[in-house]
Design a protein around this motif. Structure first.
Motif, PDB file in Angstrom:
ATOM      1  N   LEU A  29      29.244  41.410  56.092  1.00 15.46           N
ATOM      2  CA  LEU A  29      29.285  40.053  56.632  1.00 15.46           C
ATOM      3  C   LEU A  29      30.382  39.881  57.679  1.00 15.46           C
ATOM      4  CD1 LEU A  29      28.736  38.054  53.320  1.00 15.46           C
ATOM      5  CD2 LEU A  29      27.137  38.204  55.241  1.00 15.46           C
ATOM      6  N   GLY A  30      31.167  40.929  57.887  1.00 20.24           N
ATOM      7  CA  GLY A  30      32.195  40.880  58.917  1.00 20.24           C
ATOM      8  C   GLY A  30      33.599  40.638  58.424  1.00 20.24           C
ATOM      9  N   VAL A  31      33.812  40.672  57.109  1.00 15.41           N
ATOM     10  CA  VAL A  31      35.161  40.462  56.568  1.00 15.41           C
ATOM     11  C   VAL A  31      36.004  41.710  56.820  1.00 15.41           C
ATOM     12  CG1 VAL A  31      36.513  39.996  54.494  1.00 15.41           C
ATOM     13  CG2 VAL A  31      34.281  38.905  54.811  1.00 15.41           C
ATOM     14  N   ASP A  32      37.210  41.523  57.328  1.00 10.43           N
ATOM     15  CA  ASP A  32      38.113  42.639  57.589  1.00 10.43           C
ATOM     16  C   ASP A  32      38.483  43.341  56.282  1.00 10.43           C
ATOM     17  OD1 ASP A  32      38.102  41.989  60.275  1.00 10.43           O
ATOM     18  OD2 ASP A  32      39.973  40.837  60.164  1.00 10.43           O
ATOM     19  N   GLU A  33      38.589  44.646  56.372  1.00  7.41           N
ATOM     20  CA  GLU A  33      38.876  45.449  55.181  1.00  7.41           C
ATOM     21  C   GLU A  33      40.154  44.999  54.483  1.00  7.41           C
ATOM     22  OE1 GLU A  33      38.299  48.161  52.245  1.00  7.41           O
ATOM     23  OE2 GLU A  33      36.919  47.856  53.916  1.00  7.41           O
ATOM     24  N   GLU A  34      41.177  44.643  55.270  1.00  2.00           N
ATOM     25  CA  GLU A  34      42.464  44.302  54.667  1.00  2.00           C
ATOM     26  C   GLU A  34      42.439  42.974  53.923  1.00  2.00           C
ATOM     27  OE1 GLU A  34      42.619  42.916  58.995  1.00  2.00           O
ATOM     28  OE2 GLU A  34      41.904  44.667  57.865  1.00  2.00           O
ATOM     29  N   LYS A  35      41.372  42.216  54.091  1.00  2.00           N
ATOM     30  CA  LYS A  35      41.255  40.951  53.364  1.00  2.00           C
ATOM     31  C   LYS A  35      40.550  41.098  52.015  1.00  2.00           C
ATOM     32  CE  LYS A  35      41.166  37.623  57.202  1.00  2.00           C
ATOM     33  NZ  LYS A  35      40.382  36.509  57.790  1.00  2.00           N
ATOM     34  N   ILE A  36      39.963  42.264  51.738  1.00  4.29           N
ATOM     35  CA  ILE A  36      39.132  42.443  50.552  1.00  4.29           C
ATOM     36  C   ILE A  36      39.956  43.039  49.408  1.00  4.29           C
ATOM     37  CG2 ILE A  36      37.076  43.545  49.587  1.00  4.29           C
ATOM     38  CD1 ILE A  36      36.011  43.733  52.492  1.00  4.29           C
ATOM     39  N   ALA A  37      39.962  42.350  48.283  1.00  5.06           N
ATOM     40  CA  ALA A  37      40.597  42.863  47.067  1.00  5.06           C
ATOM     41  C   ALA A  37      39.529  42.990  45.983  1.00  5.06           C
ATOM     42  CB  ALA A  37      41.702  41.924  46.602  1.00  5.06           C
ATOM     43  N   ILE A  38      39.456  44.149  45.359  1.00  9.21           N
ATOM     44  CA  ILE A  38      38.521  44.342  44.242  1.00  9.21           C
ATOM     45  C   ILE A  38      39.262  44.016  42.951  1.00  9.21           C
ATOM     46  CG2 ILE A  38      37.062  45.962  42.996  1.00  9.21           C
ATOM     47  CD1 ILE A  38      36.664  47.485  45.595  1.00  9.21           C
ATOM     48  N   VAL A  39      38.883  42.891  42.350  1.00 14.94           N
ATOM     49  CA  VAL A  39      39.521  42.422  41.119  1.00 14.94           C
ATOM     50  C   VAL A  39      38.418  42.113  40.118  1.00 14.94           C
ATOM     51  CG1 VAL A  39      41.051  40.721  40.075  1.00 14.94           C
ATOM     52  CG2 VAL A  39      41.413  41.415  42.456  1.00 14.94           C
ATOM     53  N   PRO A  40      38.361  42.787  38.985  1.00 16.37           N
ATOM     54  CA  PRO A  40      37.273  42.567  38.034  1.00 16.37           C
ATOM     55  C   PRO A  40      37.465  41.285  37.240  1.00 16.37           C
ATOM     56  CG  PRO A  40      38.848  44.097  37.113  1.00 16.37           C
ATOM     57  CD  PRO A  40      39.315  43.812  38.520  1.00 16.37           C
ATOM     58  N   ASN A  41      36.434  40.909  36.511  1.00 17.25           N
ATOM     59  CA  ASN A  41      36.586  39.863  35.500  1.00 17.25           C
ATOM     60  C   ASN A  41      37.307  40.440  34.291  1.00 17.25           C
ATOM     61  OD1 ASN A  41      35.448  37.741  36.875  1.00 17.25           O
ATOM     62  ND2 ASN A  41      33.400  38.084  36.083  1.00 17.25           N
ATOM     63  N   GLY A  42      37.742  39.559  33.431  1.00 17.54           N
ATOM     64  CA  GLY A  42      38.459  40.004  32.251  1.00 17.54           C
ATOM     65  C   GLY A  42      38.028  39.243  31.018  1.00 17.54           C
ATOM     66  N   ILE A  43      38.736  39.478  29.960  1.00 15.95           N
ATOM     67  CA  ILE A  43      38.454  38.829  28.692  1.00 15.95           C
ATOM     68  C   ILE A  43      39.780  38.422  28.059  1.00 15.95           C
ATOM     69  CG2 ILE A  43      38.535  40.902  27.233  1.00 15.95           C
ATOM     70  CD1 ILE A  43      35.950  39.899  25.900  1.00 15.95           C
ATOM     71  N   ASP A  44      39.796  37.289  27.409  1.00 15.09           N
ATOM     72  CA  ASP A  44      41.003  36.809  26.746  1.00 15.09           C
ATOM     73  C   ASP A  44      40.968  37.281  25.295  1.00 15.09           C
ATOM     74  OD1 ASP A  44      43.141  35.511  25.679  1.00 15.09           O
ATOM     75  OD2 ASP A  44      42.604  33.513  26.397  1.00 15.09           O
ATOM     76  N   LEU A  45      41.770  38.266  24.992  1.00 16.04           N
ATOM     77  CA  LEU A  45      41.732  38.861  23.653  1.00 16.04           C
ATOM     78  C   LEU A  45      42.120  37.852  22.578  1.00 16.04           C
ATOM     79  CD1 LEU A  45      43.343  42.326  24.461  1.00 16.04           C
ATOM     80  CD2 LEU A  45      40.922  41.738  24.335  1.00 16.04           C
ATOM     81  N   ALA A  46      42.938  36.856  22.937  1.00 14.40           N
ATOM     82  CA  ALA A  46      43.364  35.862  21.948  1.00 14.40           C
ATOM     83  C   ALA A  46      42.192  35.011  21.462  1.00 14.40           C
ATOM     84  CB  ALA A  46      44.450  34.969  22.529  1.00 14.40           C
ATOM     85  N   GLU A  47      41.125  34.947  22.244  1.00 13.36           N
ATOM     86  CA  GLU A  47      39.966  34.159  21.838  1.00 13.36           C
ATOM     87  C   GLU A  47      39.065  34.906  20.853  1.00 13.36           C
ATOM     88  OE1 GLU A  47      37.808  32.653  25.144  1.00 13.36           O
ATOM     89  OE2 GLU A  47      39.521  31.558  25.971  1.00 13.36           O
TER      90      GLU A  47
END
Length: 397
Positions: free
Chosen positions: A174-192
């Protein structure tokens, strides 16, 4: 930092899907880490609620605006979420935030928040949650949005969050510059999840003994999830494992009758169980009692994968839609999107107790060390700090 989270739905409107849960978990962890968090959201999707609207409300220490959603007044249709009071509030408040995190890019909340962010020079981070493709769901509405706003919204972001490498590549296209992209996964709250259900409870509720092999699908029963392919694959699995059952756990999205016809055509009436929607407690009991969890197709980063890992249930999925590389040969298998390949991966796990046990141990470990919200929110905080300072260094995931 003074942080604004923008999400179409939020606690307690859980029926709207995973974005509400993720936005809440990120916001709550940010608040617990000492940040001031404000949330712009709406008061409902399709169900009634008595949430206070159009004014700030304290939710677990966060300042939440549940904007009245005009969508509720248009029965028999699914128009966009329409937060008609949000522009006045956003115009008044946006300039005071250090950073804005926008969840789900094709909404009017996104258009409003990104407009005022650009107007007042406040950097924003965009997280599409796997929704970048326009060929699923209401494709016509998505394409109309993209023509009107998508390029400005996406390319105007100081940073974007991809849930996996597949989504990162879509941002690049889509044209987003590489330096703007962060790969961050979803997570889970273990306390729940302090106490997982004992094995056997879900099986007992459905009359399944402990010796029977259980193949589980849990989520929306929607064709885009590959349900028909799973049923056909299970037809092959059932020939080898005569006592195996397939449990389809989730609400009817209007397609259950066609799925039932496929089951009948394969002679699997007594081997495939449609449970309907279940409570969160029963959902975890289903994961605990399953031998294999299968999701043939998905986008983004489904929380169900992490819940399966928490319960030690091996996973089988494919690269159709998005791909989670960490699954393959660590907690289960990624395989081709064909009945034969899917059946082969499921059968391999059902036949090998030692293999399942090994994946089970690794699944429990990875969800506790890598995919918990405390660790992930530290990555998000680093991203916020970088965009707030006006630059980004390349990041990976």
């Amino acid at each position: 930092m003074n942080i604004l989270q923008v999400t179409p739905f939020f606690k307690p409107v859980w029926e709207s899907g995973g974005v509400a849960r993720v936005a809440y978990d990120i916001s709550r962890n940010l608040h617990e880490n000492g940040h001031a968090v404000t949330v712009y959201t709406t008061n409902r999707s399709i169900y009634p609620s008595d949430l206070p609207t159009n004014r700030p409300t304290d939710v677990d220490g966060m300042n939440v605006y549940y904007f009245e959603n005009l969508r509720r007044y248009i029965p028999g249709a699914t128009p966009p979420v329409i937060p008609y009071r949000m522009p006045a509030v956003a115009k008044r408040e946006t300039a005071r935030f250090d950073v804005i995190h926008i969840h789900d890019h094709r909404t009017l909340l996104t258009v409003i928040a990104s407009h005022y962010a650009r107007k007042y020079g406040v950097p924003y981070v965009l997280q599409a949650h796997g929704a970048l493709p326009d060929d699923t769901g209401s494709a016509r509405m998505k394409r109309l949005f993209d023509v009107l706003w998508a390029k400005k919204v996406i390319l105007g972001a100081a940073g974007v969050i991809a849930l996996n490498e597949t989504e990162a590549e879509r941002y690049r296209n889509l044209g987003v510059d590489e330096e703007k992209i962060a790969i961050v996964p979803n997570g889970i709250d273990l306390a729940e999840y302090p106490d997982l259900p004992p094995r056997g409870r879900f099986r007992a509720a459905w009359g399944i003994d402990d010796a029977t092999k259980v193949v589980l699908y849990l989520g929306r029963l929607d064709p885009t999830k590959g349900i028909d392919l799973l049923i056909r694959s299970f037809g092959e699995v059932g020939q080898e494992f005569g006592d195996a059952v397939l449990m389809l756990v989730g609400g009817d999205m209007g397609h259950n009758e066609e799925f039932r016809r496929r089951v009948r055509s394969l002679g699997l009436d007594d081997r495939v169980i449609f449970t309907g929607f279940v409570s969160r407690e029963d959902k975890m009991a289903a994961f605990t009692d399953a031998d294999v969890f299968v999701t043939p197709s998905f986008t983004g980063f489904p929380i169900t994968f992490l819940e399966a890992c928490l319960c030690g249930t091996p996973i089988v999925t494919t690269g159709n839609g998005d791909l989670l590389g960490w699954v393959d040969n660590t907690v289960g298998f990624n395989t081709a999107y064909t009945p034969e390949a899917l059946a082969g991966a499921i059968g391999r796990l059902l036949a090998d107790d030692a293999l399942r046990d090994g994946f089970s141990r690794q699944a429990k470990e990875i969800v506790r060390t890598r995919y918990n919200w405390q660790a992930i929110v530290h990555e998000i905080e680093a991203l916020y700090a970088t965009v707030a300072n006006g630059y980004r260094e390349p990041r990976g995931g």
